[in-house]
Each structure stands twice: as C-alpha cells, then as structure tokens.
Design a protein around this motif. Structure first.
Motif, mmCIF file in Angstrom:
data_model
loop_
_atom_site.group_PDB
_atom_site.id
_atom_site.type_symbol
_atom_site.label_atom_id
_atom_site.label_comp_id
_atom_site.label_asym_id
_atom_site.label_seq_id
_atom_site.Cartn_x
_atom_site.Cartn_y
_atom_site.Cartn_z
ATOM 1 N N UNK A 228 55.999 -77.139 29.329
ATOM 2 C CA UNK A 228 55.108 -76.025 29.899
ATOM 3 C C UNK A 228 53.779 -75.960 28.889
ATOM 4 N N UNK A 229 53.729 -76.510 27.603
ATOM 5 C CA UNK A 229 52.620 -76.354 27.120
ATOM 6 C C UNK A 229 51.570 -77.538 27.698
ATOM 7 N N UNK A 230 52.185 -78.787 27.927
ATOM 8 C CA UNK A 230 51.607 -79.765 28.482
ATOM 9 C C UNK A 230 50.890 -79.528 29.739
ATOM 10 N N UNK A 231 51.656 -78.680 30.552
ATOM 11 C CA UNK A 231 51.118 -78.266 32.010
ATOM 12 C C UNK A 231 49.995 -77.065 31.824
ATOM 13 N N UNK A 232 49.968 -76.192 30.674
ATOM 14 C CA UNK A 232 48.944 -75.318 30.211
ATOM 15 C C UNK A 232 47.902 -76.247 30.116
ATOM 16 N N UNK A 233 47.749 -77.124 29.317
ATOM 17 C CA UNK A 233 46.626 -78.044 28.854
ATOM 18 C C UNK A 233 46.111 -78.636 29.999
ATOM 19 N N UNK B 28 41.998 -84.609 25.994
ATOM 20 C CA UNK B 28 43.463 -84.137 25.692
ATOM 21 C C UNK B 28 44.019 -84.288 26.856
ATOM 22 N N UNK B 29 43.390 -84.023 28.157
ATOM 23 C CA UNK B 29 44.219 -84.026 29.546
ATOM 24 C C UNK B 29 44.863 -85.327 29.841
ATOM 25 N N UNK B 30 44.125 -86.651 29.511
ATOM 26 C CA UNK B 30 44.616 -87.610 30.124
ATOM 27 C C UNK B 30 45.923 -87.976 29.285
ATOM 28 N N UNK B 31 46.391 -87.641 28.048
ATOM 29 C CA UNK B 31 47.584 -87.830 27.344
ATOM 30 C C UNK B 31 48.546 -86.786 27.940
ATOM 31 N N UNK B 32 48.202 -85.480 28.050
ATOM 32 C CA UNK B 32 49.109 -84.700 28.650
ATOM 33 C C UNK B 32 49.582 -84.994 29.976
ATOM 34 N N UNK B 33 48.674 -85.480 31.037
ATOM 35 C CA UNK B 33 49.103 -86.309 32.189
ATOM 36 C C UNK B 33 49.889 -87.288 32.030
#
Length: 530
Positions: free
Chosen positions: A121-126, A179-184
């Motif tokens: 959920x935190x990754x999707x929030x990011x 940070x988005x690319x690593x969350x993706x």
C-alpha cells in the motif's frame, strides 16, 4: 590507487612503494550500514542510504545485506517515512533504490516473501503522490496533481501536459533517483509473481496512475511503468475491457511518444514495448479462433451490412457479387463457409465490417468494379478479405506464444487505434490491385495470395521500420507484382538445379578457355586486365 581493492593473489604485487590499505569486508560493511539505519537520525540515514546504494551494486555486499535482514530495515524505513517532505522524499528514493538493487541480486521472486500488504500500500501511495510525479515530469510544486489529472482525459495525453509545462522540466535539479521508478519496479514484481498481490494492486492503482509515467522525460521510469502495465494487462480476465481503460488515458499516444526516442541501447524498454505489442495484437486471437455462426444474429447483421452498402437496397437479394466461395451464397450456411477456417474465422468478418463502415466509398467502388468485369476475371471480395486477414495474422505473429526476451516491435502498431483493422483495409486494396496486375483468373487465387504474402514480407521485414499507415501504403507501392516477378526470376536463375548443374559443368571449360587466351596475350608481349 589500491584503496578500493582487496589484496588477492591476482593483485597482491604492489610496486613503487605504494602502501596498500584494506577496506572493510562486505559482511562488516553491511553490518555497519544496518546499525546506522537502525539507530541514527534522518539526515544520517539519508547519507548512509546513498552508501548502501553504492555498495549494493556488488553482489557480495547485497548478499550480506539481505542475509543480515537489511531489507527488513529498508522496508521499515519506507513504511514509516511520510512522503510529503523534501528530506523524506530523499530517504524514500534512496531506500527504494537500495531495496531494488539488493533484490535484483537475490531474485525478483523473493519480493513476494518480503512485502506485506502495508508495504504494498505504501508503494502504491508513492507512485500516486504528487511528489513522485513532479520528480519524474519536472513539474514545480505549485502545480498540483489535480491539475495533471484534469489535463489527462480521453482526448488528451501527457504530451499536452508537457506542452503546457515544458518550461518546468528542470524544476528539481538534485541527483536523487526518482522514487517512482523503483516503487513501480517493486510493484511489477509483486504482480507478476503472486495472484494475491495482483488483486490487491489492481484495487489500489488505476491505469491513469501508471500511464502518466510513460513519458520521454525519464526513460527508466517509462520502462518500469510499461512493465507494470504489461504485468497487469497479462493477468486480466477481461483484457478487452482493461485495454479500453488504457485507451481512455491515451496509452498508445504516450508509447508512440517514447518510441521516438528509443535507441538500440534501450533494450529493456524495447522489450517492454514488444511485450505490450504482443498483448495488444493478442486481443484479436479469440475472434480469429472462433468460426462465424449462421445462427448468430449479430454476425449475420455484419454480412447483411456488407451486401447492402456495396450493392444497395435494390439488389439486397443478390449475394453472388460479393465473391463468396459458394457461387449463389443464397443461405446463411453457404455464406459462412468462408469463415469456418480458424484462424482467421470471425476476425475476418470483423475486418470486413470495419472496412465497410470506415472506408465505405472504397469498398463500394471495389465491389462494383468487379461486377463490371468478366466473371472469371473478378477479384472475389469476401475470399480475398479472408485471405488477407490470415496473412496479417501470420505476419504479425499473433497466434504464437510470447518469448520473454524479444526486443523487436513495429512502431506502426502504436500509430493509431484499431491498427489491425486499418492494416487490413490497406492490404485488401493491395490484393485487388495485385490481382489486376497479374491479370488473374479465379483459378489463380492462390497465386495472388502468395504474391501478396511476399509483398507484405518485403515491407515488414525491410531495413526501415514502418511508422504509420501512410508509410505502409508508400512501402507497398514500391513492391508491385512486376518487382516480385523480377525477384522470382533472379532467384530461379540462381537456385534452379538444372542451371546449377550446367554452371558446374561449364566452369572448367570456361576457365581453360580464359587461361589459354591470357597465355596467348602474354606471348604476344601484351597485357590484360585482371
């Protein structure tokens, strides 16, 4: 110069009085990193995370870091760190980058073991956060995410957004990773390896949240975003519905924009574009593997529309002029005979329906032109349409399973919506033209099919990639029947077995003749050109 090396048998010889220093072992480095991440304040954690990113490029460190449960510490930092502060964004960015680097060595399938629902959920929030988007798209803080969301609609795209805010691309100038690319990347691994993760992420993330990262402002982010789209696309039960959701946010336009800057070294991005192309064209597979049913009212209505728009209401009882295999085609069973072979099956009828609706004048002109010719010289529209659909189905390799290492893609696939139907509309007209160039008769139908197949091969497998339908039309004009015939004759002369045998038989005699002529010239005191 030896500071960053261990002393081993290979590099143990030191010269010129250089003093060797020994650095900490990977195990000690990992231990020290984890201790700092566990006990120090945020500003020191941020600096150490940069070190972890640097060290994690080596397998030995990554292995020790994972072994000592450093990944657990990174996840704790990610879960507890708020997104909405500059320092926090830096900590999140380096934490995510370090996490991805370590897990790349450990194996992406292990993502499912380390990520709980809270972390997911935190990754999707990011990736949904304004800060993450600003970092990738280069948009200033004053431009809210709501502005971006309202800009991207069915009739607009990131391209429009970039044009409106092109002066803001360099708003963030530091060196921290987006940070988005690593969350993706992390979310992509979860989707691919677990059904439960796929269900959770599908409920948390909408296509629009991902598509806006498919932009030429950041190739790496576009790569990870497209990988995640592919992972979600591939697991959908209703792929048609999901693709229409993607179209609502103009994914095709955004991919087309990225394709313009793809270079040979962007192999990962090319791979993901290739995978999306396979998924997109694969939407036609179900129709191609389904035969047309004479009892299906909707399918019969399509055929009725073809007849009425070509032959008008006055000739609504006439079916023979459309070029079915059955000469009369009086019954529904006779008319669907041409659509029983799968592939192309129902897909051929869908292609014909598109051509009739979108290119009405050309369709009517083609059918009426055939009716003005001798019966044996008429190019049968229905039969040729079915054959063309089958040729395109083979040429675009729709039926085969996707091989995960492919990097080849066709830019034309992303040039417009309904591209398969548009390629059909162009190629069925080519078939008609080639038929008349060959002065073909009904008995020559298969010969015309073979020639059109060669024409498509030459265009699709040429050195230059076809970018749009206009290029496709132009390329087809460069390979008329006369050129195919010329190449066939050359190939026949070169590869014909009788000619090869005759050449082998005559070669010694010709060599002897040439030798005697040259010897005569030399004896006369003259010279010859070699």
């Amino acid at each position: 110069p030896y500071f960053n090396f261990y002393i081993l048998t290979e590099n143990g010889e030191l010269h010129q009085g250089v003093v060797a220093t020994i650095k900490r072992s990977p195990a000690r480095l990992a231990e020290d990193s984890i201790r700092i991440l566990t006990s120090k304040p945020d500003h020191e954690i941020s600096l150490e995370l940069e070190n972890v990113v640097k060290y994690a490029e080596e397998f030995s460190y990554a292995h020790e870091f994972y072994k000592q449960e450093g990944v657990t510490q990174l996840l704790d930092i990610i879960k507890r760190t708020p997104i909405f502060e500059s320092m926090n964004c830096s900590i999140l960015a380096y934490s995510l980058q370090a996490l991805c680097l370590v897990m790349e060595y450990m194996g992406t399938e292990l993502w499912t073991k380390i990520l709980d629902n809270m972390a997911i959920k935190k990754l999707t929030e990011i990736i949904k956060s304004r800060e993450a988007r600003e970092k990738v798209l280069g948009v200033q803080d004053k431009i809210r995410t709501s502005t971006m969301s309202s800009t991207l609609t069915r009739n607009s795209s990131i391209r429009d957004f970039d044009m409106q805010h092109k002066d803001n691309k360099a708003a963030v100038a530091d060196n921290e990773p987006p940070m988005a690319q690593y969350a993706l990347a992390a979310i992509d691994s979860v989707v691919r390896f677990t059904d439960a993760g796929f269900e959770l992420i599908s409920s948390l993330v909408k296509p629009c949240d991902i598509i806006m990262f498919i932009t030429d402002t950041n190739i790496e982010c576009a790569q990870y975003a497209l990988a995640l789209i592919n992972a979600l696309f591939g697991k959908q039960e209703n792929k048609q519905l999901f693709y229409h959701q993607l179209l609502d946010w103009n994914i095709r336009v955004n991919i087309e924009k990225v394709i313009r800057i793809v270079k040979p070294e962007h192999m990962d991005l090319s791979h993901h574009i290739s995978e999306f192309q396979h998924l997109l064209l694969g939407l036609h597979k179900d129709a191609a593997l389904k035969a047309v049913d004479a009892e299906d009212e909707e399918q019969m209505a399509m055929l009725e529309r073809v007849k009425i728009q070509a032959l008008s209401e006055q000739n609504s009882s006439e079916w023979s002029g459309l070029g079915f295999t059955s000469e009369t085609a009086d019954t529904g069973e006779e008319r669907v005979q041409d659509f029983q072979q799968c592939p192309p099956g129902l897909l051929a009828l869908q292609c014909i329906n598109h051509f009739v609706q979108k290119h009405y004048d050309r369709h009517r002109e083609m059918v009426l032109d055939q009716l003005s010719r001798d019966k044996d010289r008429q190019c049968p529209f229905i039969r040729s349409a079915v054959a063309v659909t089958g040729l395109l189905y083979q040429q675009l390799r729709i039926q085969r399973d996707y091989i995960g290492v492919e990097i080849d893609f066709l830019p034309i696939v992303f040039s417009q919506d309904n591209i398969f139907f548009e390629l059909f509309s162009i190629t069925v007209q080519l078939f008609n033209t080639t038929w008349h160039e060959m002065f073909a008769k009904t008995s020559d139908f298969n010969k015309v099919v073979d020639v059109v197949k060669e024409q498509l091969n030459m265009v699709f497998k040429g050195e230059k990639k076809i970018s749009n339908t206009e290029d496709f039309k132009g390329a087809l004009k460069t390979v008329p029947f006369s050129k195919i015939q010329e190449q066939r004759l050359k190939s026949l002369e070169k590869d014909s077995q009788p000619i090869i045998q005759l050449r082998k038989k005559l070669k010694p005699e010709l060599q002897d003749l040439v030798n005697r002529q040259r010897l005569t010239i030399l004896e006369a005191g003259e010279v010859f050109n070699v």
